[in-house]
Enzyme design. Structure first.
Site, PDB file in Angstrom:
ATOM      1  N   SER A 142      47.483  22.531 -32.964  1.00  0.00           N
ATOM      2  CA  SER A 142      47.073  22.261 -31.697  1.00  0.00           C
ATOM      3  C   SER A 142      45.544  22.838 -31.181  1.00  0.00           C
ATOM      4  O   SER A 142      45.771  23.539 -30.111  1.00  0.00           O
ATOM      5  CB  SER A 142      47.949  22.170 -30.572  1.00  0.00           C
ATOM      6  OG  SER A 142      49.294  21.440 -31.134  1.00  0.00           O
ATOM      7  N   ARG A 157      37.649  27.364 -32.741  1.00  0.00           N
ATOM      8  CA  ARG A 157      37.686  28.699 -31.644  1.00  0.00           C
ATOM      9  C   ARG A 157      39.104  28.330 -31.223  1.00  0.00           C
ATOM     10  O   ARG A 157      39.852  27.329 -31.156  1.00  0.00           O
ATOM     11  CB  ARG A 157      36.919  28.535 -30.565  1.00  0.00           C
ATOM     12  CG  ARG A 157      37.004  27.419 -29.474  1.00  0.00           C
ATOM     13  CD  ARG A 157      36.045  27.197 -28.631  1.00  0.00           C
ATOM     14  NE  ARG A 157      34.911  26.460 -29.353  1.00  0.00           N
ATOM     15  CZ  ARG A 157      34.746  25.221 -29.506  1.00  0.00           C
ATOM     16  NH1 ARG A 157      35.560  24.532 -29.159  1.00  0.00           N
ATOM     17  NH2 ARG A 157      33.832  24.678 -30.254  1.00  0.00           N
ATOM     18  N   ASP A 195      47.734  17.699 -32.227  1.00  0.00           N
ATOM     19  CA  ASP A 195      48.833  17.113 -31.423  1.00  0.00           C
ATOM     20  C   ASP A 195      48.460  16.016 -30.795  1.00  0.00           C
ATOM     21  O   ASP A 195      49.345  14.945 -30.604  1.00  0.00           O
ATOM     22  CB  ASP A 195      49.371  18.201 -30.386  1.00  0.00           C
ATOM     23  CG  ASP A 195      48.480  18.614 -29.625  1.00  0.00           C
ATOM     24  OD1 ASP A 195      47.212  18.532 -29.558  1.00  0.00           O
ATOM     25  OD2 ASP A 195      48.835  19.600 -28.456  1.00  0.00           O
TER      26      ASP A 195
HETATM   27  C1  BGC Z   1      43.480  22.446 -27.905  1.00  0.00           C
HETATM   28  C2  BGC Z   1      43.524  21.016 -28.469  1.00  0.00           C
HETATM   29  C3  BGC Z   1      44.858  20.518 -28.159  1.00  0.00           C
HETATM   30  C4  BGC Z   1      45.259  20.619 -26.727  1.00  0.00           C
HETATM   31  C5  BGC Z   1      46.785  20.131 -26.240  1.00  0.00           C
HETATM   32  C6  BGC Z   1      43.867  22.519 -26.389  1.00  0.00           C
HETATM   33  O1  BGC Z   1      43.720  23.931 -25.996  1.00  0.00           O
HETATM   34  O2  BGC Z   1      41.925  22.781 -28.050  1.00  0.00           O
HETATM   35  O3  BGC Z   1      43.507  21.161 -29.713  1.00  0.00           O
HETATM   36  O4  BGC Z   1      45.099  19.262 -28.355  1.00  0.00           O
HETATM   37  O5  BGC Z   1      45.040  21.974 -26.247  1.00  0.00           O
HETATM   38  O6  BGC Z   1      47.589  21.029 -27.021  1.00  0.00           O
END
Ligand code: BGC
Length: 473
Positions: A142, A157, A195
């Site tokens: 995620s 990142r 996610d």
């Molecule tokens: C991330 C995403 C993720 C979202 C929800 C963000 O901080 O960069 O990739 O989908 O959080 O979990």
């Protein structure tokens, strides 16, 4: 009992004004959002990563197969064994989850991946059948990754306060595979999914009208289905223009240039004191990880800087601890409708050692409401932007995360704001569906299993777009 003074009332009204984003501003933010979505898909790129994910079709609900899915989220590692039964949208699931300790979030790469692999090992100890079957594994990661292939992902990142060293700029799949091999865990890692895309696919598995997936949890983000012909940065690959491609927007990075979002001094403090100042500017105003912190900063500001008698004469040392409150406090406050606000008082007493009198209750209730409402209104700008870009007059948005699942008002405010931004007419009947309905999805674990099944099926059928050939032991 201390009454609520006029000067406190005035200060609270000012606070409410600071957090209010009116309808015109919402529309302006949403328009800017549409442009940023486009820029992110262009060759030159923009601040929204708009990551192609190599999910190139939607499910029909008849998929079949058994998969292990492992999700590395902002708070937990969740492992599921999911069996798609092949009967319309049905599935069986067994699950376990482990909290990610604070030190792991900023450990070195080996320690981090060993922790994650250890969770899977524990799951397989609890379920020896799954271990014996050597099941395919679908990883939900995620965080923003560049994916030239569905079974690879270079971390752009860390977000959500993570700071594990030696992972940014690297492909996380081989790292995780090595950790699995060190522990001799018998699974084959087949796909990597975000996610949001997993949530999009989980919802589409149950409802073919789904076009967008959103996470409103520790972090916040959205994914949607695009046509390859509308993704100029993939033009060199000469993909069929009408082939669908799920795009992970990574909208947390919206307005990193700080052009349109109306930030308060509290938002500025959160950004300045975060491990990554200047990044994820939108996410820091709307995601669960930060809403409790905004609320804490407001209470502290009223105590320290304003002569309005908040927590006067009390020891506020616990309230001074950064991130000591998470967004669950906002849900707790919204749900406590008792006359004497028993739950709120109990929370403050037990968690922070503070007594809430009338004055504090007034501030707590009104501050938590405006913080939550602003978040719900701002994320509506993103959903409205995707609908506008795609020309959707109606669709379903699959959603997941603590804010949408636990806060009693988040979804209502979000839908109401969509109505304002997209100029929907008023409902004739309160039971009529909204053109864009936000639906709680069957979970990203389910979605990741469906993604693995869709991918393995298309590989069997000879469609290997965006699949890296690797030998796995
Ligand atoms: C991330 C995403 C993720 C979202 C929800 C963000 O901080 O960069 O990739 O989908 O959080 O979990």
């Amino acid at each position: 009992m201390a009454a609520v003074s006029n000067s406190l009332r005035r200060q609270i009204e000012k606070l409410e004004a600071q957090f209010t984003v009116d309808d015109e501003k919402l529309k302006a933010i949403s328009r800017h959002f549409v442009g940023e979505l486009e820029k992110g898909l262009s060759k030159e790129g923009g601040s929204l990563p708009m990551n192609p994910t190599w999910i190139v079709s939607l499910p029909d609900g008849n998929e079949q197969g058994t998969y292990i899915t492992l999700e590395i989220g902002g708070t937990n590692v969740r492992v599921h064994q999911i069996t798609l039964t092949g009967r319309t949208s049905q599935f069986d699931r067994i699950s376990s989850e482990w909290g990610i300790p604070k030190d792991i979030k900023s450990a070195d790469a080996d320690t981090f991946w060993d922790f994650v692999a250890g969770c899977l090992d524990k799951f397989l100890e609890q379920h020896p059948d799954a271990r014996e079957k050597k099941l395919p594994l679908s990883l939900i990661f995620s965080y923003p990754v560049t994916q030239d292939h569905i079974n690879a992902g270079i971390l752009q990142r860390w977000t959500k306060g993570f700071n594990v060293s030696g992972v940014e700029g690297q492909d996380v799949v081989p790292m995780f595979r090595e950790a699995l091999m060190r522990r001799q865990i018998p699974v084959t890692l087949e796909v990597l999914t975000n996610d949001t895309t997993a949530t999009l696919i989980a919802s589409a598995y149950a409802d073919p009208r789904t076009r967008i997936g959103c996470i409103f949890g520790t972090g916040c983000n959205a994914a949607y289905m695009e046509d390859c012909g509308s993704i100029p940065k993939l033009a060199h690959l000469r993909l069929p223009p009408d082939m669908p491609m799920a795009i992970n927007c990574e909208w947390g990075a919206f307005d990193n240039e700080r052009k349109v979002l109306p930030r308060t001094p509290y938002d500025v403090t959160i950004d300045d004191t975060s491990p990554r100042p200047g990044q994820q500017v939108f996410e820091k105003m709307v995601a669960g990880l930060y809403l409790g912190e905004i609320f804490r900063l407001v209470l502290l500001d009223f105590h320290d800087n304003r002569a309005v008698g908040i927590f006067e004469g009390q020891d506020v040392s616990k309230l001074r601890e950064p991130y000591s409150l998470d967004s669950s406090i906002l849900s707790l406050v919204a749900k406590d409708e008792s006359k004497d606000h028993r739950e709120i008082r109990h929370f403050f007493q037990s968690k922070l050692g503070l007594t809430c009198r009338d004055a504090e209750l007034e501030l707590v209730r009104r501050a938590s409401t405006v913080i939550l409402m602003r978040a719900a209104r701002l994320v509506a700008c993103g959903i409205a932007a995707i609908c506008t870009k795609k020309g959707y007059e109606s669709c379903r948005v699959g959603a997941e995360g603590s804010l949408i699942e636990k806060h009693p008002r988040f979804r209502g405010v979000l839908t109401q704001s969509l109505r304002r931004i997209l100029d929907w007419p008023d409902k004739k009947n309160p039971n009529d569906e909204d053109p864009v309905e936000i639906i709680i999805s069957g979970g990203s674990g389910l979605g990741a299993a469906v993604v693995a099944e869709l991918t393995l099926r298309r590989i069997r059928e000879g469609n290997t777009y965006g699949v890296l050939q690797v030998a796995q032991s």
